[in-house]
Enzyme design. Structure first.
Site, short mmCIF file in Angstrom:
data_model
loop_
_atom_site.label_atom_id
_atom_site.label_comp_id
_atom_site.label_asym_id
_atom_site.label_seq_id
_atom_site.Cartn_x
_atom_site.Cartn_y
_atom_site.Cartn_z
N PRO A 1 -7.96 3.53 17.00
CA PRO A 1 -7.43 4.29 15.87
C PRO A 1 -8.37 5.44 15.52
O PRO A 1 -9.60 5.32 15.67
CB PRO A 1 -7.38 3.26 14.73
CG PRO A 1 -7.45 1.93 15.40
CD PRO A 1 -8.24 2.12 16.65
N LYS A 2 -7.82 6.56 15.08
CA LYS A 2 -8.63 7.68 14.62
C LYS A 2 -8.77 7.59 13.11
O LYS A 2 -7.81 7.77 12.37
CB LYS A 2 -8.00 9.02 15.02
CG LYS A 2 -8.89 10.21 14.69
CD LYS A 2 -8.26 11.52 15.11
CE LYS A 2 -9.22 12.69 14.86
NZ LYS A 2 -9.65 12.78 13.46
N TRP A 3 -9.98 7.33 12.66
CA TRP A 3 -10.25 7.11 11.25
C TRP A 3 -10.42 8.43 10.52
O TRP A 3 -11.03 9.36 11.04
CB TRP A 3 -11.49 6.24 11.09
CG TRP A 3 -11.34 4.93 11.79
CD1 TRP A 3 -11.75 4.62 13.06
CD2 TRP A 3 -10.66 3.78 11.30
NE1 TRP A 3 -11.37 3.34 13.37
CE2 TRP A 3 -10.71 2.80 12.32
CE3 TRP A 3 -10.02 3.47 10.11
CZ2 TRP A 3 -10.15 1.54 12.17
CZ3 TRP A 3 -9.46 2.23 9.95
CH2 TRP A 3 -9.53 1.27 10.98
N ASP B 1 -5.60 8.72 11.06
CA ASP B 1 -5.36 10.12 11.43
C ASP B 1 -4.73 10.29 12.81
O ASP B 1 -4.47 11.41 13.21
CB ASP B 1 -6.71 10.85 11.40
CG ASP B 1 -6.58 12.31 11.06
OD1 ASP B 1 -5.52 12.69 10.55
OD2 ASP B 1 -7.53 13.06 11.30
#
Length: 361
Positions: A30-32, A181
């Site tokens: 996941p893109k934090w 994100d």
């Protein structure tokens, strides 16, 4: 500090791609949506370094404390600082609350550390003990990171990871509702290359029809710098939702003449009253982020509609600067409402971090 790597150290970056890269060796995370942060720990000494090389240490004393309690005594670990907001039985990332943590007053820093504490999400291991790991393959670094952080508990976390593209696709669709994100993709043999865009990122992209309700002058002279965007809420109130910019120099000059017939006085504009008085979001409010920046804006009669591209919403505004696509002479300004926006499925960020099987496959 006496570590194999020392600050400042540029983090490895990601290049934007239109679709999820699919390859047998690809790993997905996941893109934090937070502040990129490399933690350097050498015993009791802990330094938090930002993407730009500046120190974040003084702003997040609670993260320093957690690093001393939970991380190995000598480590350099790459990750993300985030603030998790819990509301109505759900949790999501809140970038606005994170931004408020950067404050010059030590007393305010201490207060916010208790009221809106940050979490750290680790996703790469750069050094451990006396060993630097930049030249190791990503799979090796990930295995070493998982072993070194096996006992982490909230607010320190290890990011989820998968090699299954279908699972990564579900993450991309579902996790936006938790404030994430997008998705990051990393080849298995990827070395850690500071400052280089060696990873891949896929982010959400959407369009909206918005009212052009004002503009700001460009710093270079009497040409348009950015257009101020508005959407009508359910009560018919025009809310300021962001800006679009990045015009060429020639286009900035052309816009001056194109917008001239619509210029009006502030008193006659729907944004004449501030949000303190009416609850209406308006442009021009100063903040610590603006510094000495000129926030004056020129009002336009809200009669012009444009289509813009945006990636995500932060509350009731665009998260980043939108991109101008085209004029929409066929659209009435009154039709530019919030209800046109694609709202992501709500998801709980703490379920993401806990490896919830409904989202993590």
């Amino acid at each position: 500090m006496n570590l194999p790597l020392a600050p400042p150290l540029e983090p490895m970056l990601a290049k934007s791609v239109a679709a999820l890269p699919i390859a047998p060796s690809m790993h997905y995370e996941p893109k934090w949506d937070g502040y990129r942060c490399i933690i350097f720990r050498d015993g009791d000494e802990v330094e938090l370094a930002s993407r730009g090389g500046k120190t974040l240490t003084r702003y997040f004393p609670e993260v320093i404390e957690q690093a001393r309690e939970q991380l190995p005594r000598r480590i350099v670990v790459d990750g993300e600082l985030v603030v998790i907001r819990r509301q109505a039985g759900r949790s999501r990332l809140d970038f606005d609350l994170l931004g408020q943590r950067i404050h010059p007053a030590a007393s305010r820093v201490r207060l916010l550390a208790g009221q809106t504490p940050a979490s750290f999400i680790a996703f790469d291991l750069l050094a451990l003990g006396d060993e630097g790991l930049l030249d190791e393959a990503f799979t090796t670094r990930r295995e070493r990171l998982a072993a070194a952080t096996a006992s982490l508990v909230a607010p320190m976390h290890l990011t989820p990871i998968t090699t299954d593209a279908a699972t990564a696709g579900r993450w991309f669709d579902m996790f936006e509702g938790a404030g994430l994100d997008g998705v990051i993709a990393k080849p298995a043999q990827l070395r850690y290359e500071p400052g280089k865009r060696s990873m891949f990122k896929v982010k959400h992209g959407r369009t909206a029809d918005v009212v052009i309700a004002g503009f700001r002058w460009h710093k270079s002279g009497p040409v348009v710098g950015s257009l101020l965007l508005g959407l009508y809420d359910d009560a018919g109130v025009l809310q300021h939702v962001g800006v679009c910019a990045s015009f060429t120099a020639a286009r900035r000059a052309e816009l001056v003449d194109e917008l001239a017939p619509l210029r009006t006085t502030p008193a006659e504009h729907p944004w004449a009253t501030g949000e303190q008085d009416s609850g209406q979001r308006v442009p021009g409010a100063p903040s610590r982020w603006s510094g000495g920046k000129n926030l004056e804006w020129q009002p336009l009669r809200p009669e012009l509609v444009a289509e813009v591209a945006y990636d995500a919403m932060e509350g009731d505004r665009f998260r980043h600067t939108a991109r101008f696509l085209r004029w929409r002479a066929d659209r009435a300004p009154s039709s530019c409402r919030y209800d046109q926006l694609d709202r992501p499925v709500r998801f709980d960020v703490e379920r993401v971090l806990a490896g919830d099987p409904t989202g993590l496959g």
